[in-house]
Design a protein around this motif. Structure first.
Motif, PDB file in Angstrom:
ATOM      1  N   VAL A 158       0.856  -1.182   0.000  1.00  0.00           N
ATOM      2  CA  VAL A 158       0.000   0.000   0.000  1.00  0.00           C
ATOM      3  C   VAL A 158       0.892   1.231   0.000  1.00  0.00           C
ATOM      4  CG1 VAL A 158      -1.831   1.259   1.178  1.00  0.00           C
ATOM      5  CG2 VAL A 158      -1.790  -1.246   1.260  1.00  0.00           C
ATOM      6  N   VAL A 159       0.688   2.084  -1.002  1.00  0.00           N
ATOM      7  CA  VAL A 159       1.488   3.290  -1.155  1.00  0.00           C
ATOM      8  C   VAL A 159       0.564   4.488  -1.243  1.00  0.00           C
ATOM      9  CG1 VAL A 159       3.223   4.486  -2.552  1.00  0.00           C
ATOM     10  CG2 VAL A 159       3.299   1.994  -2.349  1.00  0.00           C
ATOM     11  N   ASP A 160       0.842   5.521  -0.480  1.00  0.00           N
ATOM     12  CA  ASP A 160       0.108   6.774  -0.572  1.00  0.00           C
ATOM     13  C   ASP A 160       0.648   7.538  -1.781  1.00  0.00           C
ATOM     14  OD1 ASP A 160      -1.186   9.142  -0.311  1.00  0.00           O
ATOM     15  OD2 ASP A 160      -0.423   9.640   1.685  1.00  0.00           O
ATOM     16  N   MET A 161      -0.130   7.591  -2.860  1.00  0.00           N
ATOM     17  CA  MET A 161       0.353   8.203  -4.095  1.00  0.00           C
ATOM     18  C   MET A 161       0.530   9.706  -3.972  1.00  0.00           C
ATOM     19  SD  MET A 161       0.768   5.565  -5.895  1.00  0.00           S
ATOM     20  CE  MET A 161       1.175   6.358  -7.441  1.00  0.00           C
ATOM     21  N   SER A 162      -0.180  10.330  -3.038  1.00  0.00           N
ATOM     22  CA  SER A 162      -0.050  11.781  -2.897  1.00  0.00           C
ATOM     23  C   SER A 162       1.300  12.176  -2.323  1.00  0.00           C
ATOM     24  CB  SER A 162      -1.178  12.322  -2.016  1.00  0.00           C
ATOM     25  OG  SER A 162      -1.114  11.733  -0.710  1.00  0.00           O
ATOM     26  N   SER A 163       1.828  11.332  -1.429  1.00  0.00           N
ATOM     27  CA  SER A 163       3.118  11.650  -0.812  1.00  0.00           C
ATOM     28  C   SER A 163       4.227  10.681  -1.219  1.00  0.00           C
ATOM     29  CB  SER A 163       2.982  11.644   0.716  1.00  0.00           C
ATOM     30  OG  SER A 163       2.608  10.343   1.174  1.00  0.00           O
ATOM     31  N   GLY A 164       3.858   9.548  -1.786  1.00  0.00           N
ATOM     32  CA  GLY A 164       4.851   8.554  -2.174  1.00  0.00           C
ATOM     33  C   GLY A 164       5.361   7.713  -1.020  1.00  0.00           C
ATOM     34  N   ARG A 165       4.755   7.848   0.155  1.00  0.00           N
ATOM     35  CA  ARG A 165       5.203   7.103   1.332  1.00  0.00           C
ATOM     36  C   ARG A 165       4.584   5.708   1.352  1.00  0.00           C
ATOM     37  NH1 ARG A 165       3.558  10.962   6.094  1.00  0.00           N
ATOM     38  NH2 ARG A 165       4.026   9.054   7.272  1.00  0.00           N
ATOM     39  N   MET A 166       5.387   4.746   1.818  1.00  0.00           N
ATOM     40  CA  MET A 166       4.917   3.377   1.962  1.00  0.00           C
ATOM     41  C   MET A 166       4.072   3.266   3.225  1.00  0.00           C
ATOM     42  SD  MET A 166       5.328   0.521   0.226  1.00  0.00           S
ATOM     43  CE  MET A 166       6.920   0.768  -0.570  1.00  0.00           C
ATOM     44  N   VAL A 167       2.864   2.714   3.076  1.00  0.00           N
ATOM     45  CA  VAL A 167       1.962   2.564   4.205  1.00  0.00           C
ATOM     46  C   VAL A 167       2.021   1.147   4.769  1.00  0.00           C
ATOM     47  CG1 VAL A 167      -0.433   2.756   4.979  1.00  0.00           C
ATOM     48  CG2 VAL A 167       0.446   4.335   3.261  1.00  0.00           C
ATOM     49  N   MET A 168       2.126   0.150   3.880  1.00  0.00           N
ATOM     50  CA  MET A 168       2.091  -1.227   4.341  1.00  0.00           C
ATOM     51  C   MET A 168       2.743  -2.140   3.315  1.00  0.00           C
ATOM     52  SD  MET A 168      -1.264  -3.466   5.416  1.00  0.00           S
ATOM     53  CE  MET A 168      -1.121  -5.079   6.167  1.00  0.00           C
ATOM     54  N   ILE A 169       3.507  -3.131   3.810  1.00  0.00           N
ATOM     55  CA  ILE A 169       4.042  -4.211   2.986  1.00  0.00           C
ATOM     56  C   ILE A 169       3.679  -5.518   3.679  1.00  0.00           C
ATOM     57  CG2 ILE A 169       6.090  -5.299   2.030  1.00  0.00           C
ATOM     58  CD1 ILE A 169       7.415  -2.630   1.859  1.00  0.00           C
ATOM     59  N   ASN A 170       2.846  -6.300   2.997  1.00  0.00           N
ATOM     60  CA  ASN A 170       2.320  -7.533   3.574  1.00  0.00           C
ATOM     61  C   ASN A 170       1.655  -7.236   4.921  1.00  0.00           C
ATOM     62  OD1 ASN A 170       3.067  -9.054   1.352  1.00  0.00           O
ATOM     63  ND2 ASN A 170       5.077  -9.536   2.192  1.00  0.00           N
ATOM     64  N   ASP A 171       2.129  -7.815   6.010  1.00  0.00           N
ATOM     65  CA  ASP A 171       1.519  -7.572   7.317  1.00  0.00           C
ATOM     66  C   ASP A 171       2.274  -6.529   8.137  1.00  0.00           C
ATOM     67  OD1 ASP A 171      -0.453  -9.439   6.797  1.00  0.00           O
ATOM     68  OD2 ASP A 171       0.740 -11.105   7.581  1.00  0.00           O
ATOM     69  N   ARG A 172       3.229  -5.896   7.551  1.00  0.00           N
ATOM     70  CA  ARG A 172       4.020  -4.901   8.270  1.00  0.00           C
ATOM     71  C   ARG A 172       3.513  -3.508   7.934  1.00  0.00           C
ATOM     72  NH1 ARG A 172      10.563  -3.865   7.682  1.00  0.00           N
ATOM     73  NH2 ARG A 172      10.726  -2.258   9.314  1.00  0.00           N
TER      74      ARG A 172
ATOM     75  N   PHE B 281       3.612   0.640   8.293  1.00  0.00           N
ATOM     76  CA  PHE B 281       4.594   1.701   8.484  1.00  0.00           C
ATOM     77  C   PHE B 281       3.955   2.981   9.014  1.00  0.00           C
ATOM     78  CE2 PHE B 281       6.404  -1.173   5.415  1.00  0.00           C
ATOM     79  CZ  PHE B 281       7.740  -1.253   5.770  1.00  0.00           C
ATOM     80  N   GLY B 282       2.656   2.893   9.378  1.00  0.00           N
ATOM     81  CA  GLY B 282       1.990   4.060   9.940  1.00  0.00           C
ATOM     82  C   GLY B 282       1.142   4.775   8.909  1.00  0.00           C
ATOM     83  N   ALA B 283       0.146   5.506   9.420  1.00  0.00           N
ATOM     84  CA  ALA B 283      -0.773   6.228   8.543  1.00  0.00           C
ATOM     85  C   ALA B 283      -0.120   7.488   8.008  1.00  0.00           C
ATOM     86  CB  ALA B 283      -2.052   6.566   9.309  1.00  0.00           C
ATOM     87  N   THR B 284      -0.670   7.983   6.904  1.00  0.00           N
ATOM     88  CA  THR B 284      -0.224   9.254   6.328  1.00  0.00           C
ATOM     89  C   THR B 284      -1.364  10.254   6.430  1.00  0.00           C
ATOM     90  OG1 THR B 284      -0.976   8.700   4.098  1.00  0.00           O
ATOM     91  CG2 THR B 284       1.229   7.952   4.724  1.00  0.00           C
ATOM     92  N   GLU B 285      -1.144  11.432   5.869  1.00  0.00           N
ATOM     93  CA  GLU B 285      -2.178  12.455   5.920  1.00  0.00           C
ATOM     94  C   GLU B 285      -3.420  12.064   5.121  1.00  0.00           C
ATOM     95  OE1 GLU B 285       0.905  12.899   5.120  1.00  0.00           O
ATOM     96  OE2 GLU B 285       1.765  14.066   6.758  1.00  0.00           O
ATOM     97  N   ALA B 286      -3.238  11.208   4.089  1.00  0.00           N
ATOM     98  CA  ALA B 286      -4.355  10.861   3.208  1.00  0.00           C
ATOM     99  C   ALA B 286      -4.813   9.410   3.345  1.00  0.00           C
ATOM    100  CB  ALA B 286      -3.957  11.123   1.751  1.00  0.00           C
ATOM    101  N   VAL B 287      -3.995   8.545   3.921  1.00  0.00           N
ATOM    102  CA  VAL B 287      -4.314   7.120   3.976  1.00  0.00           C
ATOM    103  C   VAL B 287      -4.214   6.624   5.407  1.00  0.00           C
ATOM    104  CG1 VAL B 287      -3.682   4.807   3.180  1.00  0.00           C
ATOM    105  CG2 VAL B 287      -3.471   6.764   1.629  1.00  0.00           C
ATOM    106  N   LYS B 288      -5.235   5.859   5.821  1.00  0.00           N
ATOM    107  CA  LYS B 288      -5.240   5.228   7.131  1.00  0.00           C
ATOM    108  C   LYS B 288      -5.747   3.805   6.981  1.00  0.00           C
ATOM    109  CE  LYS B 288      -7.247   5.592  11.770  1.00  0.00           C
ATOM    110  NZ  LYS B 288      -8.186   6.339  12.637  1.00  0.00           N
ATOM    111  N   LEU B 289      -5.030   2.858   7.545  1.00  0.00           N
ATOM    112  CA  LEU B 289      -5.417   1.454   7.473  1.00  0.00           C
ATOM    113  C   LEU B 289      -6.215   1.055   8.703  1.00  0.00           C
ATOM    114  CD1 LEU B 289      -2.087  -0.137   6.175  1.00  0.00           C
ATOM    115  CD2 LEU B 289      -4.134   0.382   4.864  1.00  0.00           C
TER     116      LEU B 289
END
Length: 260
Positions: A77-91, A93-101
């Protein structure tokens, strides 16, 4: 002394036979020695090794295919607005301003989505895709209710009338609201604009319709409610109540062109 010639030949023949039998027994008692071409032996040994290697490769390939078929695919899962990685498999990496799991759960937006799709299938009429639209609407309903609704359409000759009058209709949802005391009941108010042909005359009709639709959560399969049959919404239509608030009909004006 005299002797018959035939009598003299018999001992000679018997003696020759005994000599041949002794010679045959002597040859049979000797060990038989077989000789193989060394190149032939090397070829057979090399082919055997290649066959064993092929079996090993095939077994490894089968095990790999089975393992990959049961392995869960990578989830990234990648936040396309910021380019930050949100999740890889079950790991995570924390929520971003636009994406929350968070854990998937059915929401009001899912109910609104499936209801809008359902009424659009019913009231937007295009004769080239009408049968497919009705099938899609029935698929969104609870099986028992879908059967009753299909019987209603047949008995009232609704689809037949639309086909004979060459209906072509657009549909627009004016507003949609949830009943306060019934969270699974939605009221939809919409406008249907219809162009049709009655007795060779083109007519236009406008209908204002109020619908009360009751939903039910769909039966889960493989641990999920979101299935293709409910448009991944998790809900299916249990009942529909129709009320026509107003209707107006007018002849479609004919535009004539003249050439000077």
């Amino acid at each position: 002394m005299s002797a018959d010639v035939l009598d003299l030949q018999i001992p000679v023949v018997e003696a020759i036979d005994r000599d041949r039998g002794a010679e045959h027994d002597d040859q049979a008692s000797r060990p038989i020695i077989c000789y193989r071409d060394p190149a032939d032996v090397k070829t057979i040994r090399r082919q055997s090794q290649l066959i064993l290697l092929a079996f090993v490769i095939t077994a490894v390939a089968i095990v790999g295919v089975v393992y990959k078929s049961i392995q869960r695919p990578d989830r990234i899962v990648v936040d396309m607005s910021s380019g930050r990685m949100v999740m890889i498999n079950d790991r995570e990496f924390g929520a971003t301003e636009a994406v929350k799991l968070e854990k998937d759960k059915l929401q009001l937006a899912d109910m609104d989505y499936v209801v809008k799709a359902f009424v659009d299938y019913l009231y937007r009429v295009d004769q080239t895709s009408r049968s497919k639209d009705i099938e899609a609407a029935l698929r969104l309903m609870v099986p028992g209710q879908a059967k009753k609704f299909a019987q209603y359409l047949t008995e009232q000759k609704i689809l037949q009338t639309q086909r004979e009058q060459q209906w072509n209709a657009s549909w627009k949802v004016e507003y949609l609201e949830h009943a306060p005391s019934k969270p699974l009941t939605i009221k939809v108010y919409g406008t249907q604009e219809i162009d049709m042909v009655i007795k060779n005359d083109s007519k236009h009709a406008t209908k204002h319709i109020l619908l009360t639709i009751e939903l039910l959560p769909d039966a889960p399969e493989n641990g999920t409610f979101r299935l293709d049959r409910n448009l991944r919404s998790g809900f299916r239509i249990n009942s529909i109540d129709y009320k026509e608030l107003s209707s107006s009909e007018a002849e479609t004006p004919v535009v004539a062109s003249t050439q000077g």
